[in-house]
Enzyme design. Structure first.
Site, PDB file in Angstrom:
ATOM      1  N   GLY A 137     -38.066 -19.515 -15.745  1.00 46.56           N
ATOM      2  CA  GLY A 137     -38.077 -17.998 -15.631  1.00 46.56           C
ATOM      3  C   GLY A 137     -39.116 -17.972 -14.682  1.00 46.56           C
ATOM      4  NE  ARG A 138     -42.655 -19.004 -10.181  1.00 48.35           N
ATOM      5  CZ  ARG A 138     -43.963 -19.700 -10.450  1.00 48.35           C
ATOM      6  NH1 ARG A 138     -44.306 -19.303 -10.908  1.00 48.35           N
ATOM      7  NH2 ARG A 138     -43.116 -20.730 -10.717  1.00 48.35           N
ATOM      8  N   GLY A 139     -41.608 -14.132 -12.872  1.00 46.14           N
ATOM      9  CA  GLY A 139     -42.118 -12.760 -12.530  1.00 46.14           C
ATOM     10  C   GLY A 139     -42.387 -12.495 -12.485  1.00 46.14           C
ATOM     11  N   GLY A 146     -46.130 -13.749 -14.021  1.00 51.61           N
ATOM     12  CA  GLY A 146     -45.662 -14.933 -14.196  1.00 51.61           C
ATOM     13  C   GLY A 146     -44.932 -15.683 -14.570  1.00 51.61           C
ATOM     14  CB  VAL A 171     -40.895 -17.368 -18.746  1.00 53.57           C
ATOM     15  CG1 VAL A 171     -40.235 -17.357 -20.223  1.00 53.57           C
ATOM     16  CG2 VAL A 171     -41.775 -16.013 -18.913  1.00 53.57           C
ATOM     17  CE  LYS A 225     -44.400 -12.145 -18.304  1.00 60.00           C
ATOM     18  NZ  LYS A 225     -44.107 -10.519 -18.928  1.00 60.00           N
ATOM     19  CG  ASP A 266     -39.935  -3.606 -15.132  1.00 56.37           C
ATOM     20  OD1 ASP A 266     -39.828  -2.738 -14.137  1.00 56.37           O
ATOM     21  OD2 ASP A 266     -40.439  -4.576 -15.260  1.00 56.37           O
TER      22      ASP A 266
END
Length: 514
Positions: free
Chosen positions: A31-33, A36, A38, A53, A151
Site C-alpha cells: 500500500g501507499r499513502g 509513505g 507500507v 510503514k 483522518d
C-alpha cells in the site's frame, strides 16, 4: 494491491533484500499513502509477519518542518499503541534506521472500504450501517483515551467479511499533547476533512463523527458528499455548501444528514448515533423529529420494525449562522493546505443555474466505440454540449463543473467551464499538479505540456494517483471564444487502455458554446 505507476519499480527492486533496524525484512509493498509506503515484512526476532510503514518526508522541507513531521510519526505510533481494541490496527514498534523512520504494525490482509466500493460498487445501506457501528466502537475507545483520529476516510477502514479495522491514526490529536504546527502544514484529506478543520478550528470527538459520516456516505453512494473535483473547491464546499443527499443513501439518509451537520454541536452523540445505525442495520428506519424534544432520544424497535424511530435534536444543540464567505476569505490555515491548487487554470467562475437540461438521444452516435450508445447533454446556461454513454449519470457538481459518471467503476468525464480563463494553461496545470501531489497519495506525473486540440490554445495534464486502487486521469484544458474548458477523464489504471477509445470519442464530440 496494484501499485502500477506509483514508483513500484524501485520498491520491487528492494523487496526481499532490505533489513530495517537489524530485524525487519521488507518483502513487498502492499500500500501507499500520502506519507509513505507500507510493506509486508518479516519480524526476524519473533518470527511473525508484520506491516512496516516507511515514512517519506517531503523533500525540500525546512529543518523545523522536518522535525515537526518526524514528531508526527512518533505521535501516530503513540496514538495507535494506546488503543486496546480489537478493531484498531495494533502498533508494535517504532524503528529508526539510517535517519529513516519506520512504524511496525499488525499485518491485516484485507481490502479497504475504498477498494471494495471501487471494485464492486456501493454497498447496501444495512451493510454500511454495520461497518459504521464497528468503526464507532473503535472511536469510542479512542475518544475514551483522549485520542481524536482526525483522518477518517474509506482508505483507512479495512473490511474483510464481518471483520472491520480502523488504521492510520496519522494525524491523531492526543489530549494534553502539544499540537505540532508549522507554516503551510495542514493535515487531512480534502473530501473527508470536517468543516471545523477546514476553518482551522479546534477538533473534538465530534470531528471524527463527521469523518465517519463522509466515509459511510462514500460506502453507500460511491463518492464523497462534498467532492467538487479540485481540492480548494472541495474544501470550500465542506465548509459552506449545503449537503445534497443522494437517493442512494436510502434509510441511511437522515443518519448521514445528522452526522454531516456543519456545527459539531448539532451532530448526534455517540450513543444516539449507535442507536440510529443499529436501527438501519436491522432494517428499521430513522426519523429526525425536531418537534418533540421531550421524548427519548431513540425509541427502540424490533429488527423487523416498519415504524420510524424518532430521534429529536440533542438538548445542547444550537443553530449557528452559516458562514457564506467566498473561498478567498477562508481562513489562512485552510488556504495554506491547498495553496498550489489555487493556481488552477480555470478561475473567476460565473454563478449559473444548473437545472433544466434533459438528455436526449443522439442522432449520430460515434462509430468508433462498438456497443456504446451515446446520449447528448447541453448545459442549460453555459451552452456547451457533451455526448456520453447511455446509462451514465449526469451529476452537476458545482456552478463550474458537471460530471458524467459510470456507477460502480469510478470512471467519469468531468466538464469544467469558466468565462474568465487564465493566460498560461501549462503553467496553471503545473501549479495545480503541485498542490494535488501534496494532498493525494502515490501521485506520479506522466506529462504536463501543450496539446493539439482542434486548433485551440490547449494544454494537457496526465497523471496517476492512489486511493485504494491506482487511478489514471487526464485533464485537457483549452480556450475558445473567450471561454475556458477542462475535460477531465478518470478511470482505474487497469481500465485505462480499454477506455482510450471512449475518451477519444467523448473528447472529439465535445461541442463548446457557440
Amino acid at each position: 494491491m496494484d501499485l502500477t505507476g506509483t514508483g513500484q519499480g524501485q520498491d520491487m527492486a528492494e523487496a526481499g533484500t532490505r533489513i530495517v533496524a537489524d530485524r525487519y525484512l521488507l518483502r513487498e509493498p502492499v500500500g501507499r499513502g500520502g506519507m509513505g509506503v507500507v510493506w509486508r515484512a518479516d519480524d526476524r526476532v519473533l518470527g511473525r509477519p508484520v506491516a512496516v510503514k516507511e515514512v517519506h518526508l517531503q523533500p525540500g522541507l525546512a529543518d523545523e518542518e522536518r522535525d515537526a513531521l518526524k514528531q508526527r510519526v512518533v505521535r501516530e505510533a503513540r496514538a495507535a499503541a494506546m488503543l486496546n481494541h480489537a478493531g484498531a490496527v495494533t502498533v508494535y514498534d517504532v524503528a529508526e534506521d539510517d535517519d529513516q523512520t519506520y512504524i511496525v504494525m499488525e499485518l491485516v490482509e484485507a481490502p479497504t472500504l475504498a477498494d471494495v466500493v471501487q471494485d464492486d460498487g456501493p454497498l447496501p445501506p444495512a451493510e454500511v450501517a454495520r461497518i459504521g457501528l464497528a468503526v464507532l466502537d473503535v472511536l469510542a475507545a479512542a475518544h475514551a483515551s483522549g485520542i481524536v483520529h482526525r483522518d477518517l476516510k474509506p482508505g483507512n477502514v479495512l473490511v474483510a467479511g464481518d471483520s472491520v479495522k480502523l488504521t492510520d491514526f496519522g494525524i491523531a490529536q492526543i489530549k494534553d499533547d502539544p499540537r505540532i504546527t508549522s507554516t503551510g502544514i495542514v493535515l487531512g484529506s480534502p473530501a473527508y476533512i470536517s468543516p471545523e478543520q477546514a476553518r482551522g478550528e479546534a477538533t473534538t470527538p465530534q470531528t471524527d463523527l463527521w469523518g465517519l459520516g463522509a466515509t459511510l456516505y462514500y460506502g453507500v453512494c460511491g463518492q464523497p458528499p462534498f467532492d467538487r473535483g479540485e481540492a480548494i473547491a472541495t474544501l470550500t464546499a465542506v465548509a459552506h455548501d449545503e449537503l445534497r443527499m443522494d437517493p442512494c443513501a436510502g434509510p441511511l439518509a437522515p443518519v448521514l444528514r445528522a452526522m454531516l451537520a456543519k456545527d459539531p454541536v448539532q451532530r448526534p452523540s455517540a450513543a444516539d448515533l449507535r442507536a440510529m445505525l443499529t436501527a438501519v442495520a436491522n432494517g428499521a428506519t430513522v426519523e429526525i423529529d425536531e418537534t418533540q424534544p421531550g421524548i427519548p432520544a431513540v425509541q427502540a424497535a424490533p429488527p423487523d420494525a416498519t415504524q420510524p424511530i424518532a430521534v429529536p435534536p440533542r438538548d445542547d444543540a444550537r443553530v449557528l449562522p452559516v458562514d457564506r464567505r467566498p473561498w478567498w476569505r477562508v481562513p489562512l490555515v485552510a488556504l495554506l493546505f491547498l495553496a498550489a491548487a489555487a493556481a488552477a487554470v480555470f478561475v473567476g467562475l460565473r454563478s449559473t443555474d444548473l437545472g433544466g437540461a434533459r438528455p436526449r438521444a443522439s442522432a449520430a452516435p460515434p462509430r468508433d466505440v462498438p456497443g456504446v450508445t451515446f446520449v447528448t447533454y447541453t448545459h442549460p446556461t453555459q451552452g456547451w454540449t457533451v455526448h456520453y454513454p447511455e446509462g451514465w449519470e449526469v451529476q452537476p457538481r458545482t456552478e463550474s463543473a458537471t460530471d458524467f459518471r459510470e456507477r460502480g467503476t469510478g470512471r467519469y468525464l468531468r466538464v469544467g467551464f469558466t468565462d474568465t480563463p487564465g493566460s498560461d494553461a501549462v503553467a496553471a496545470w503545473r501549479g495545480a499538479a503541485q498542490g494535488f501531489a501534496r494532498t493525494h497519495g502515490g501521485y506520479r506525473e506522466i506529462r504536463v505540456e501543450k496539446a493539439e486540440y482542434r486548433g485551440y490554445e490547449a494544454a494537457v495534464w496526465e497523471y496517476n494517483w492512489t486511493e485504494g486502487n491506482v487511478l489514471h486521469a487526464i485533464n485537457l484544458g483549452f480556450v475558445t471564444g473567450g471561454r475556458g474548458y477542462a475535460l477531465n477523464f478518470q478511470t482505474r489504471e487497469p481500465d485505462w487502455e480499454r477506455s482510450q477509445r471512449l475518451w477519444e470519442a467523448m473528447k472529439e464530440r465535445f461541442e463548446p458554446a457557440a
